[in-house]
Design a protein around this motif. Sequence first.
Motif, PDB file in Angstrom:
ATOM      1  N   ARG B  57       0.854  -1.191   0.000  1.00  0.00           N
ATOM      2  CA  ARG B  57       0.000   0.000   0.000  1.00  0.00           C
ATOM      3  C   ARG B  57       0.886   1.236   0.000  1.00  0.00           C
ATOM      4  O   ARG B  57       0.476   2.310   0.391  1.00  0.00           O
ATOM      5  CB  ARG B  57      -0.895   0.020   1.242  1.00  0.00           C
ATOM      6  N   GLY B  58       2.141   1.049  -0.466  1.00  0.00           N
ATOM      7  CA  GLY B  58       3.127   2.132  -0.324  1.00  0.00           C
ATOM      8  C   GLY B  58       3.785   1.964   1.025  1.00  0.00           C
ATOM      9  O   GLY B  58       3.186   1.483   1.974  1.00  0.00           O
ATOM     10  N   GLY B  59       5.063   2.303   1.128  1.00  0.00           N
ATOM     11  CA  GLY B  59       5.764   2.133   2.401  1.00  0.00           C
ATOM     12  C   GLY B  59       6.133   0.674   2.591  1.00  0.00           C
ATOM     13  O   GLY B  59       6.104  -0.137   1.653  1.00  0.00           O
ATOM     14  N   ARG B  60       6.450   0.304   3.825  1.00  0.00           N
ATOM     15  CA  ARG B  60       6.917  -1.037   4.106  1.00  0.00           C
ATOM     16  C   ARG B  60       5.745  -2.018   3.978  1.00  0.00           C
ATOM     17  O   ARG B  60       4.632  -1.733   4.384  1.00  0.00           O
ATOM     18  CB  ARG B  60       7.492  -1.089   5.533  1.00  0.00           C
ATOM     19  N   ARG B  61       6.019  -3.188   3.388  1.00  0.00           N
ATOM     20  CA  ARG B  61       4.964  -4.169   3.214  1.00  0.00           C
ATOM     21  C   ARG B  61       4.546  -4.789   4.547  1.00  0.00           C
ATOM     22  O   ARG B  61       5.375  -5.078   5.385  1.00  0.00           O
ATOM     23  CB  ARG B  61       5.447  -5.298   2.310  1.00  0.00           C
ATOM     24  N   SER B  62       3.250  -5.002   4.717  1.00  0.00           N
ATOM     25  CA  SER B  62       2.762  -5.692   5.908  1.00  0.00           C
ATOM     26  C   SER B  62       2.731  -7.195   5.622  1.00  0.00           C
ATOM     27  O   SER B  62       2.844  -7.630   4.474  1.00  0.00           O
ATOM     28  CB  SER B  62       1.359  -5.193   6.260  1.00  0.00           C
ATOM     29  N   THR B  63       2.590  -7.975   6.678  1.00  0.00           N
ATOM     30  CA  THR B  63       2.541  -9.423   6.527  1.00  0.00           C
ATOM     31  C   THR B  63       1.094  -9.905   6.608  1.00  0.00           C
ATOM     32  O   THR B  63       0.333  -9.469   7.462  1.00  0.00           O
ATOM     33  CB  THR B  63       3.356 -10.086   7.654  1.00  0.00           C
ATOM     34  N   LEU B  64       0.732 -10.812   5.696  1.00  0.00           N
ATOM     35  CA  LEU B  64      -0.613 -11.394   5.737  1.00  0.00           C
ATOM     36  C   LEU B  64      -0.709 -12.435   6.850  1.00  0.00           C
ATOM     37  O   LEU B  64       0.236 -13.180   7.104  1.00  0.00           O
ATOM     38  CB  LEU B  64      -0.939 -12.068   4.409  1.00  0.00           C
ATOM     39  N   VAL B  65      -1.894 -12.479   7.458  1.00  0.00           N
ATOM     40  CA  VAL B  65      -2.170 -13.477   8.490  1.00  0.00           C
ATOM     41  C   VAL B  65      -3.426 -14.225   8.067  1.00  0.00           C
ATOM     42  O   VAL B  65      -4.338 -13.629   7.497  1.00  0.00           O
ATOM     43  CB  VAL B  65      -2.388 -12.791   9.853  1.00  0.00           C
ATOM     44  N   GLU B  66      -3.466 -15.521   8.320  1.00  0.00           N
ATOM     45  CA  GLU B  66      -4.682 -16.282   8.002  1.00  0.00           C
ATOM     46  C   GLU B  66      -4.945 -17.297   9.102  1.00  0.00           C
ATOM     47  O   GLU B  66      -4.060 -17.616   9.903  1.00  0.00           O
ATOM     48  CB  GLU B  66      -4.542 -16.989   6.651  1.00  0.00           C
TER      49      GLU B  66
END
Lengths: 389, 389
Positions: B57-66
Motif C-alpha cells: 500500500r506504499g511504504g513497508r509491506r505488511s505481513t498477511l495473516v490467516e
Amino acid sequence: MAEGLAYQVLCLLREHGPLSRVELADRLAVPRARLLAELTRLTEADRVREAGPAASRGGRRSTLVELSPKHRFGAVDLGATSVRIEVTDRRLDPVAAVEEPVDIRSGPRPVLRVVTELLEKLRAEGAYRQLDGLGVGLPGPVSFRDGVPVSPPIMPGWDGFGVREMLAHEHNCPVVVDNDVNIMAIGEGYGGVARSVDDFLFVKLGTGIGCGIHLGGEVFRGKDGCAGDIGHMQVVAHGPVCACGNTGCLEAVFGGAALARDAVAAARAGRSEPLAARLAAAGTLSAYDVGQAAAAGDATSVALIRAGGAALGGVLASLVSFVNPSMIVIGGGLAGLGHRLLAEVRAVVYGRSLPLATGNLPLVVSELGERAGALGAAKLASDLVFRQS
Amino acid sequence: MAEGLAYQVLCLLREHGPLSRVELADRLAVPRARLLAELTRLTEADRVREAGPAASRGGRRSTLVELSPKHRFGAVDLGATSVRIEVTDRRLDPVAAVEEPVDIRSGPRPVLRVVTELLEKLRAEGAYRQLDGLGVGLPGPVSFRDGVPVSPPIMPGWDGFGVREMLAHEHNCPVVVDNDVNIMAIGEGYGGVARSVDDFLFVKLGTGIGCGIHLGGEVFRGKDGCAGDIGHMQVVAHGPVCACGNTGCLEAVFGGAALARDAVAAARAGRSEPLAARLAAAGTLSAYDVGQAAAAGDATSVALIRAGGAALGGVLASLVSFVNPSMIVIGGGLAGLGHRLLAEVRAVVYGRSLPLATGNLPLVVSELGERAGALGAAKLASDLVFRQS
C-alpha cells in the motif's frame, strides 16, 4: 459498545443511593486507583460528592459517595389528550408533577409550547433551577436515534418534526425522545414490578393498545421505531373496521375507544340499564363507566370486559409463543378494569400457549400506574446525561 | 460482555480470509504492539499463521495473516426424519457432507450413535483428523446454556438428555447445541441473504413451522429456549385440531403435514385428478406432490398453496407489526413451493401490516437451502472455539 466507567458509577449511585468507594470498586471490579481518578473527575464536574464516612467493615473506614443533590431530570409523558410532566431528583423520585389536558392533534408547536410553559411553571415554583436532562414520550412511532416522530397516525403535523432539537434549545439540556409505550416499559423495568426481569412485555391498554418489548434489559424498537404495534394485529377475520383501514384489528375490538363504542351501543339497544342511566346523565360513555357498571354487577358490562379480555388474550398467547418472555405487565387506563379483565386474559393465555412457555409466566398489572411513563422518561434522560459525563 | 481481541481477530479471518497485520490493527482499532502480541499467542496455539507479504500500500509491506488451514468444524443438523452432517474448513465451507434418514423418535442414544458413526466415516474418508468444535441443531426447544433439549414435543426420551456432554466426550472437542430453526437463522445471517441485516425473522416451513428471531445480530431464544414457536399461533378460531391439543394452530392449517393431509382428502374426494393419480401411484402424498401438481396447472393444488400462504401471511403480518423487522427470510422444504406461495404471503403481509413497517421490508426465499442449518451450526461451533482461544 461497552459502557464507560463513569456511566456505571453514576447508574449505581442512582439505583442504590450513597455507596462507599470500597463497595463501588468491588461492584465494578476496577482497580481502586482508576476508580478514585474517575470519582475526582466526576466530583469536579459536580456529578458526585462525598457523603461522609461509611459504616465500618473492620479496618480503615471507606468514604461514602453519592450523586450530587442538585440533579434534576425532566420527564414528559405526552398522550393523545393529556400530558403528564414530572421533575425528578437524582434518584428519579418526583419533586414536582403536573398533569394537563392537551390535544396532540393541535400540532407540535402549540403542544410543545404547553410543555415548555408547564416546565417553566414548575421551575418558578422552585422544582429546579436548571434541568440536567429531559426525557419525552410521544404517542406514536419515534426514530429514537433522530429524536423525531415518524409517520405517527394520530399526530397530524408531527411527522419528522425536530422535537428533540426544539426542546434541547428551549431548556438548554440534552433531550431524549421515545414512544410513550416504550417509556412506560422502561419505567416498569427500572422501578416497577418487572425490575428484576430482563425479558418482558409491557402492554398498554388505553384508547389504543401498544406493547413495549424489553429484551436483554433494553427496549427493542425495530427498524422504523414501530415495533410493538400490536393494536393492529387481526383478532377477528371479518371483525369491525379499524381506523387503519383493515378489519378485525385488536384496537377495533378492544381498547378504550372500542369499549366506549360498544357500551353506547348496548345502552341504546336497551341491553344495560346502568349504562343507559350513565349515558343519559353524561351524554357519553367511557371505559371507566363500563368498569363501574361491571363492578356494580351489570352483566352486559361484565360480558364486554370478558370479550375484550379474550381478544387481548388471543394476541398475548401468540406473543408468548413467539417471545417466550419472563413476564407480562399490563398497564394504561384500562388496567383499572381489574381482576375480571385479568382473569379472562390469563385464561386464554394459559390455555392457548405451550405449557413450556407459560410454566413460570407471571401475567400481572402494573403497580406504578400513571407514573410508569414519567419514570421511564426520567430514566432515559438520566442515562443520556450519565453517558455524556 | 465485550468480546476479546483474540475472538475478534479470528472472526475477521474467518469472514475475510487472509488479512494484513496493518488491516487487522486498523479494523480493530488496537495498538499494533497489542495486536502483534495476540497474533504471536494465536500462532503458538496453532490458530493462525503467516501467509506471506501483503500487497503493497506504499511504504513497508505488511505481513498477511490467516487462520490455520488445519481447522475443521463439525455441523450436525438433526431433523425429525433425517440428519445432515457437514465437516467444514476454516472459512466454514464444506469439505464433506452426508445426509441420512434417521428417526428422532428412536431416542437420543441410537440417534447420537448414528451421528457419531457418520462423523467417524467422514474422518475415515479424510475429511478431518480432529474436530476443533462441533455444532448441533435439534428439532425442539433447547436450553442453549446447558446444551440439553427441554420438553421437546416430537422427541420422546430426549428431555434433559446431555447431548452436549455426550458428543463432547465422544469427539473430544467443544460442542454447542441449539434449536434447528435457530441454526438456520444463524446460517442465513452469516452467509445467506440476510448477511447484511441485523434484525430479521427466518421462517422454516417444513413438516412443522418455526421462526428464528435474529435481533441486533444475535439469535433471541427466550426464557426457556422456545421463542419463535409460531406453529402454534392460532389462525382460525374453530379450525382443525392440532397435535398440541388446541384448534386452528398455524401448523394444523399449513405446513408439510397439513398440506399432505389436505392433498389426500382432495384426491379421495375427486377434487383433483393429478393428485388422485399420484396417490394411486405412490400410496401417499406430500407437499412435494402438491407443488408438482400446482406447477402442472392443477387448480386444487394451487388453491391449497394459496390458502396456506394466506394463513402464514396472517401470522407474519402480526409479527411484522410486533417486531418491525428489516427482512423476512423463508426457508425449509416448503419454500420450494416457490412463487405462488410467496405471492400469497406477500399479498397478506403487505396488505395487513402498517405501511411504515412494510415500506422497505424484503420478504424473500432462502438462497442457502438445505445448507442453512449446517452453516449456522458450523458458525456456532467456530464462535465457541474462537471465544475459548
